[in-house]
Design an enzyme around this catalytic site. Sequence first.
Site, PDB file in Angstrom:
ATOM      1  N   HIS A  22      51.495  28.863 -49.860  1.00 20.63           N
ATOM      2  CA  HIS A  22      51.828  30.066 -50.633  1.00 20.63           C
ATOM      3  C   HIS A  22      53.136  30.717 -50.163  1.00 20.63           C
ATOM      4  CE1 HIS A  22      49.482  31.887 -47.352  1.00 20.63           C
ATOM      5  NE2 HIS A  22      50.247  32.929 -47.534  1.00 20.63           N
ATOM      6  N   LYS A  66      56.841  32.706 -52.578  1.00 12.71           N
ATOM      7  CA  LYS A  66      57.375  34.066 -52.427  1.00 12.71           C
ATOM      8  C   LYS A  66      58.733  34.186 -53.115  1.00 12.71           C
ATOM      9  CE  LYS A  66      54.770  35.445 -48.421  1.00 12.71           C
ATOM     10  NZ  LYS A  66      54.113  36.596 -49.055  1.00 12.71           N
ATOM     11  N   ASP A 100      47.654  25.596 -37.713  1.00 17.74           N
ATOM     12  CA  ASP A 100      47.359  26.577 -38.749  1.00 17.74           C
ATOM     13  C   ASP A 100      48.621  27.147 -39.388  1.00 17.74           C
ATOM     14  OD1 ASP A 100      45.286  28.040 -40.121  1.00 17.74           O
ATOM     15  OD2 ASP A 100      45.983  29.836 -39.074  1.00 17.74           O
ATOM     16  N   GLU A 151      51.371  38.305 -37.008  1.00 12.70           N
ATOM     17  CA  GLU A 151      50.213  38.962 -37.614  1.00 12.70           C
ATOM     18  C   GLU A 151      49.629  39.953 -36.614  1.00 12.70           C
ATOM     19  OE1 GLU A 151      47.784  35.971 -40.206  1.00 12.70           O
ATOM     20  OE2 GLU A 151      48.357  34.960 -38.365  1.00 12.70           O
ATOM     21  N   HIS A 153      53.477  26.365 -42.830  1.00 12.62           N
ATOM     22  CA  HIS A 153      54.320  27.471 -43.302  1.00 12.62           C
ATOM     23  C   HIS A 153      55.687  27.506 -42.613  1.00 12.62           C
ATOM     24  CE1 HIS A 153      50.752  28.682 -45.248  1.00 12.62           C
ATOM     25  NE2 HIS A 153      50.175  29.235 -44.204  1.00 12.62           N
ATOM     26  N   LYS A 209      49.012  35.793 -33.468  1.00 10.73           N
ATOM     27  CA  LYS A 209      48.057  36.811 -33.922  1.00 10.73           C
ATOM     28  C   LYS A 209      48.038  37.961 -32.926  1.00 10.73           C
ATOM     29  CE  LYS A 209      45.314  33.739 -36.656  1.00 10.73           C
ATOM     30  NZ  LYS A 209      45.771  34.325 -37.922  1.00 10.73           N
ATOM     31  N   ARG A 231      28.266  25.918 -56.298  1.00 16.80           N
ATOM     32  CA  ARG A 231      26.834  25.631 -56.354  1.00 16.80           C
ATOM     33  C   ARG A 231      26.003  26.829 -56.807  1.00 16.80           C
ATOM     34  NH1 ARG A 231      26.353  23.896 -50.339  1.00 16.80           N
ATOM     35  NH2 ARG A 231      27.529  25.830 -50.421  1.00 16.80           N
ATOM     36  N   LYS A 251      45.348  24.628 -48.428  1.00 16.79           N
ATOM     37  CA  LYS A 251      45.480  24.227 -47.028  1.00 16.79           C
ATOM     38  C   LYS A 251      44.129  24.403 -46.345  1.00 16.79           C
ATOM     39  CE  LYS A 251      46.456  27.783 -43.779  1.00 16.79           C
ATOM     40  NZ  LYS A 251      47.271  28.532 -42.909  1.00 16.79           N
TER      41      LYS A 251
END
Length: 482
Positions: free
Chosen positions: A176, A180, A233, A214, A238, A329, A51, A146
Site C-alpha cells: 500500500h 500513496k 515485516d 511507528e 515497504h 515500533k 466462513r 502482504k
Amino acid sequence: MVSRVIPVDSFDLVIFGGTGDLARRKILPALFRRFVAGQMQEEARIIGAARSDLDDAGYQEFVREALAEFVPRAEPAQVDAFVSRLGYVPVDARGTNGWEDLAKRMRTGVIRAFYLSVGPGLFGDLAERLHQYGMADEDSRIVVEKPFGRDLESAKALNEVLVGAFDESQIYRIDHYLGKETVQNLMAVRFGNVLFEPLWNSQYVDHIQITVAETVGVGGRGGYYDKSGAMRDMVQNHLMQLLCLIAMEPPSKFDPDAVRDEKLKVIRALDSVAHHHIVRGQYAATKDTASYREDAENPRSFTESFIAMKLHISNWRWAGTPFYLRTGKRLRARSSEIVVVFKDAPHSIFGADQGTHRNVLTIQLQPNEGMTLDVTIKEPGPGGMRLLDVPLDMTFAEALGPEAEEVPDAYERLIMDVIRGNQTLFMRGDEVEAAWAWTDPLIAGWQARNDVPDPYDTGSSGPEDALMLMHRDGRRWRDIRE
Ligand code: NAP
C-alpha cells in the site's frame, strides 16, 4: 484542480476475508469513498466471502457498522446506496462449501476481481478453487495482500501456486506504500521536470534516508510478529519498494513492466550489507507499557522491532552515495519519510562564517503526505548578507485548490487500478523474489551469530548505535517527528 473522476468499467469484486479486520478498516471504506466520488458504475457489485454464516442483509449490516466506525461522516443516503450493491456468500477456502453458490453469483461480461484479504496460508487454496470452479477467466484479476512469503523459498512456492491458476499479468501483489499520492508524485517530480534528474546521482546527492517510524508496539499481534521482525515485516517490502522508486533509472515509459524492470535492477544492484552496517533493536518497557519481549510473550526473543542499515547500490548512478534505512515500533512519532540530502555547493562565495547550507528534498508519506525542498535564501532585511534555509512547499496545495487536501487513501487508488488493469503500482513476482534473495542471507547471518537486538527506550529514535551508524560518517538522521 484535482483530477477528473473517470468511472471504471463495471465489475464483480469478491473480497475473500470480507469479514476481517483489513476489509473493515481499509478495503470497504476505500470502496465506499470511490463510490461516493462517482467512480463506480451503477452495476458494480461487491461480494464478501468468508466462513461466517451471513446472508446479504447480514453482511450489509456488518458493512454499515464498519463504515459508521471508519467513515463516520458518511451520509446515510450514500451508505444505503452503497450497501445495496453488496452481497455475501459463505465460503470455506479449504473445503467445498459455498463455491458453487459463489460461481453462480459471478456475472459474465464484467471485470472479475478477487481480493485475497485472508492469511497467506489460504492464498494457494483460494487460487486453486477459483480455477477449479471456473471463476478465473482471462479477464479476471487476483489481489494478494502482504506478507508475500517469509523467505525466498516460500515466496517462490506462493508464486508458483498463483501462476498455476492465473497469468502474471492478472496478479496484483499489494504494497500500500506504492499507492500513496506522494510516491507517485515523486515519479512525476523526478521524470516530469528537467530540474531534478541531472542532479539525481552520486555526484550531487550526499546521501538518502528512508524512515518508517511507528509509535505503536506489536500489541495483539506479538505472536505473529515475533516470527517475522522488522526486516521481514517492513524492510523486505515497504522500505525496499521506496528505495527502488527513489533509486531507479528513468523507465522508457510509465508502463507497468517498464517501471518494474527498473525497480528490479535496483534490487539486483544492492551490495550485501556488512554486519556492522546493521543495527537491530527491541523496545524496552516503560512504567505504562510492556517491553517487546512481554508483548511477544517470548522472554528470550531475538526478533528485532527496530532496524537501521546503511546500503550501497553498485551502479554508475549511485556508486559512493549511501542509503540509510530505518524502521521501528514504539518510536518518538509516527512518521514515514524519504529525505534526499544534496551535497554542499562546491565553493561558498559567502564565507565560512555562513555555515553549511544544503538542499534537502523531503518526501513525507505519513502522517501527512507532502513534499518540501529546502533552499538557501538571503535572510530578509537590512542585516547584510545572511543565509537561511527555508522549505519550499512542493505539495502546491494553494495552486491545486482546497480539494487537493482530500488525498485519496492508498487503497482507493490501488483497488481502482486493479479494476482498470494497471499493474504499475503492484509488485511483480520476480521483484518480490529478488527482495527475498537479498534479505535471506542477512537474516541467516544474524541467526547464525545469535545476534541479540539492542534495547531502546519507548519514545526514542531507536538504539544509540543507530545514531552512531550515521555519526561515524559525519551525518545525522533527521529527527523523527510528525
Ligand atoms: P483477519 O481479521 O484475521 O481476517 C481474516 C479473514 O479471513 C476473516 O474474514 C475470516 O473470516 C476469513 N477466513 C479465515 N479462514 C478462512 C477460510 N478457511 N475460508 C474463508 N475465509 C476464511 O485478518 P486481516 O487482519 O483482515 O488480514 C487479512 C490479510 O491482510 C492477511 O494476509 C494480513 O497479513 C493482511 N494485512 C492486514 C493488515 C491489517 O491492517 N489488518 C494490513 C496489511 C496486510 P471467517 O472467520 O468468517 O472465515
